[in-house]
Design a protein around this motif. Structure first.
Motif, PDB file in Angstrom:
ATOM      1  N   GLN A 157       0.810  -1.217   0.000  1.00  0.00           N
ATOM      2  CA  GLN A 157       0.000   0.000   0.000  1.00  0.00           C
ATOM      3  C   GLN A 157       0.847   1.273   0.000  1.00  0.00           C
ATOM      4  OE1 GLN A 157       0.108  -2.228   2.396  1.00  0.00           O
ATOM      5  NE2 GLN A 157       0.465  -1.264   4.379  1.00  0.00           N
ATOM      6  N   MET A 203      -6.846   0.017  -5.892  1.00  0.00           N
ATOM      7  CA  MET A 203      -7.847   0.463  -4.923  1.00  0.00           C
ATOM      8  C   MET A 203      -8.934  -0.588  -4.727  1.00  0.00           C
ATOM      9  SD  MET A 203      -6.943   3.358  -3.672  1.00  0.00           S
ATOM     10  CE  MET A 203      -8.490   3.736  -2.852  1.00  0.00           C
ATOM     11  N   ARG A 208     -10.083  -2.320   2.010  1.00  0.00           N
ATOM     12  CA  ARG A 208      -9.994  -1.464   3.192  1.00  0.00           C
ATOM     13  C   ARG A 208      -8.568  -0.968   3.422  1.00  0.00           C
ATOM     14  NH1 ARG A 208      -9.212  -2.236   8.780  1.00  0.00           N
ATOM     15  NH2 ARG A 208     -10.377  -0.733  10.059  1.00  0.00           N
ATOM     16  N   ALA A 210      -6.291  -0.279   1.201  1.00  0.00           N
ATOM     17  CA  ALA A 210      -6.018   0.817   0.268  1.00  0.00           C
ATOM     18  C   ALA A 210      -6.724   2.095   0.706  1.00  0.00           C
ATOM     19  CB  ALA A 210      -6.458   0.421  -1.138  1.00  0.00           C
ATOM     20  N   ARG A 211      -7.956   1.977   1.176  1.00  0.00           N
ATOM     21  CA  ARG A 211      -8.694   3.171   1.610  1.00  0.00           C
ATOM     22  C   ARG A 211      -8.044   3.817   2.831  1.00  0.00           C
ATOM     23  NH1 ARG A 211     -13.033  -0.321   0.445  1.00  0.00           N
ATOM     24  NH2 ARG A 211     -13.347  -0.769   2.667  1.00  0.00           N
ATOM     25  N   GLU A 213      -4.888   3.675   3.611  1.00  0.00           N
ATOM     26  CA  GLU A 213      -3.639   4.304   3.160  1.00  0.00           C
ATOM     27  C   GLU A 213      -3.905   5.648   2.498  1.00  0.00           C
ATOM     28  OE1 GLU A 213       0.452   4.806   2.348  1.00  0.00           O
ATOM     29  OE2 GLU A 213      -0.644   3.509   3.747  1.00  0.00           O
ATOM     30  N   MET A 214      -4.937   5.728   1.681  1.00  0.00           N
ATOM     31  CA  MET A 214      -5.260   6.989   1.021  1.00  0.00           C
ATOM     32  C   MET A 214      -5.718   8.036   2.036  1.00  0.00           C
ATOM     33  SD  MET A 214      -4.456   6.493  -2.065  1.00  0.00           S
ATOM     34  CE  MET A 214      -5.144   7.958  -2.811  1.00  0.00           C
ATOM     35  N   LYS A 215      -6.481   7.614   3.035  1.00  0.00           N
ATOM     36  CA  LYS A 215      -6.896   8.555   4.081  1.00  0.00           C
ATOM     37  C   LYS A 215      -5.689   9.046   4.874  1.00  0.00           C
ATOM     38  CE  LYS A 215     -11.579   6.740   4.748  1.00  0.00           C
ATOM     39  NZ  LYS A 215     -12.517   6.072   5.697  1.00  0.00           N
TER      40      LYS A 215
END
Length: 220
Positions: A157, A203, A208, A210-211, A213-215
């Motif tokens: 990630q 993504m 979850r 990936a989400r 990590e982006m957050k």
């Protein structure tokens, strides 16, 4: 400093027998831990890089001077200078201790693309560098990121931020198409689609993880 092999007491003087157990000392002194001479290695690398930098200045100056005097219409001196500058930059990135492999790969490819664009410009700019080389380099970096994510599966990630950057870079050829610099849009379109699909695939498959990590990266 000696050490008794019977009781383990460290002897500071040149005694023949151990003062604690009276055991005979073998006369061997315990050597301290040795470490690599990092400072000396860094100094040698710095001196070597300075020598190459000086050689670059001399060679580039001679080439440009000869180019101006002998063949002013052909800009080969600038091509040689830019090529040597790229090699010098590549050597700096490789020798830099705190530069990770991701920085080295991205810097190396970005520098190579810039060099090719400059060569195309010096030769009259026919557009082949931005029509083919630039999008091909984007596809190559996308594939490199995919391989690195597979190799480093435990921390895959961490490469998502680089994929976001690649999507933004993939927009550059589209802008060049829009303003008329890129005349052959096929490879540029393919490069952009590859970057978008790889990011979306990461993504979706990452779910979850990936989400999160982006957050964490963008604080959203």
């Amino acid at each position: 400093m000696s050490k008794c092999k019977y009781c383990g007491v460290e002897i500071l003087d040149d005694a023949v027998k151990c003062p604690l157990c009276s055991g005979v000392l073998d006369g061997k002194k315990e050597e301290g831990h040795t470490y690599p001479d990092v400072v000396s290695g860094v100094r040698k690398t710095t001196v070597l890089y300075r020598i190459f930098s000086f050689a670059f200045i001399v060679i580039a100056s001679v080439c440009i001077a000869l180019n101006v005097w002998l063949t002013p219409t052909l800009r080969w001196g600038e091509i040689v200078t830019c090529s040597l500058a790229y090699l010098l930059w590549l050597g700096y990135i490789i020798l830099k201790d705190n530069a990770g492999y991701r920085i080295r790969i991205l810097s190396g490819v970005a520098g190579a693309v810039l060099l090719i664009i400059l060569i195309d410009t010096f030769l009259g700019f026919s557009g082949w560098s931005v029509s083919y080389v630039l999008p091909a380099a984007i596809i190559l970096l996308d594939l490199a990121l995919a391989i690195l994510m597979l190799i480093n599966r435990r921390n895959w990630q961490s490469y998502l931020i680089l994929q976001v950057a690649m999507v933004l870079v993939g927009i550059v050829p589209l802008v060049l198409i829009r303003i008329g610099i890129v005349t052959q849009p096929l490879v540029s379109d393919i490069a952009f689609l590859v970057t978008v699909f790889m990011f979306l695939g990461s993504m979706i498959l990452g779910g979850r993880t990936a989400r999160i990590e982006m957050k964490r990266r963008f604080h959203i």
